[in-house]
Enzyme design. Structure first.
Site: not given
Ligand code: GUN
Length: 313
Positions: A54, A98, A124
């Site tokens: 990311k 996360q 998100d």
């Molecule tokens: N962990 C795995 N996928 C995601 C996601 O799309 N968002 C977040 N915050 N954590 C994750």
């Protein structure tokens, strides 16, 4: 005949290219680049990898991505304090905590952390306010993976209106929002899960089948109607060589990567599906890059919206 391969990397690259001029315009208007804060608690290796990806995509796209680390021992209270600081930081446009949080943080406390993220910065799309907007068909920040799947279907010219879409998995992050976005595009949607009777039979009626359960190779050819579109959202690391051979096939060039690293990433869809489906997303290189592209898109949308509100006020 082998299924058409839906190239998530290429679609994600075109989405990101479209975001570039918007990021530049935002910077010209505001005097700073759009900024995403990622809260990473502990050192879960999968999370570390997601966050690195990311971060890289963000900086390539003209965004600032700041990783805010807390130790694995951090309490829910400490995470809440950090989220509160970011909510009140005017230079921060988007916040992502996360998932998963360390196991010692109870589920209800983890939920409180996600709920505490300001709806305006919730890139998100997990905040109950944003989920409410999504159910009403007017999401501003839709969850990244399901909205990435929709972008892929649209850009690959795969219609969903009037089609039967089956979503395997009912998670808040993928399954449920995926079903909502498909129904908003006039699909007839069935959500399946671990208690569904005759899961293979229900799936076999799908024109569009979305697998989001996190079980390597679970969806086999018997789940798929000939010619159906199959979207594989699963991402699992397999570290058992025999299983890797079964899932990838004995002649797979990816076994060399397994032998080098000791694990390999696979999806929910078994390779036997390639001979039945009409179109299929690979893992890796399918839905994963789209999730990241949509995260950048949401960050930019959140930044633009906050700036618009400020300049209007
Ligand atoms: N962990 C795995 N996928 C995601 C996601 O799309 N968002 C977040 N915050 N954590 C994750």
């Amino acid at each position: 005949m082998a299924a058409r391969r839906l190239d998530g990397l290429a679609v994600a690259a075109s989405i990101r290219a479209e975001l570039q001029p918007r990021a530049t315009a935002f910077a010209a208007r505001s005097g700073r680049v759009p900024s995403l804060a990622i809260v990473l608690v502990g050192d879960n290796p999968a999370s570390e990898l997601y966050v690195r990806n990311k971060q890289r995509a963000g900086s390539e796209g003209g965004l600032s991505v700041a990783v805010q680390r807390l130790p694995a021992s951090a309490t829910a209270r400490e995470v809440l304090v950090l989220v509160d600081r970011l909510n009140n930081d005017d230079g921060c446009d988007g916040i992502l905590v996360q998932s998963p949080l360390p196991a010692h943080i109870a589920k209800a406390d983890a939920q409180q952390v996600f709920d505490a993220i300001s709806a305006a910065k919730d890139v998100d799309g997990f905040n109950p306010y944003n989920v409410g907007l999504l159910t009403q068909g007017r999401a501003v920040l839709p969850p990244c993976t399901p909205s990435g799947v929709i972008e892929l279907l649209v850009r690959e010219g795969i219609p969903v209106g009037g089609k039967h879409a089956v979503v395997i998995g009912r998670s808040e992050i993928v399954g449920k929002p995926m079903a909502l976005l498909l129904v908003q595009r006039d699909a007839t949607v069935t959500i399946c899960h671990s208690k569904t009777k005759d899961l293979a039979g229900v799936s076999r009626d799908a024109d569009v089948l979305v697998a989001a359960i996190g079980r390597p190779g679970f969806v086999t050819a018997s789940f798929v109607k000939p010619g159906a579109t199959v979207i594989d959202v699963g991402i699992s690391a397999v570290d058992d060589r025999a299983l890797a051979v079964e899932l990838l096939g004995p002649g797979s060039p990816r076994l060399a990567a397994f032998d080098k690293r000791g694990s390999v990433v696979v999806g929910d869809v078994h390779r036997s599906v390639e001979q039945v489906a009409g179109a299929l997303t690979p893992v890796p290189g399918g839905v994963g890059p789209l999730t990241i592209a949509m995260l950048l898109k949401n960050t930019l949308a959140a930044a633009e919206r906050r700036l618009d509100l400020r300049t209007a006020g």
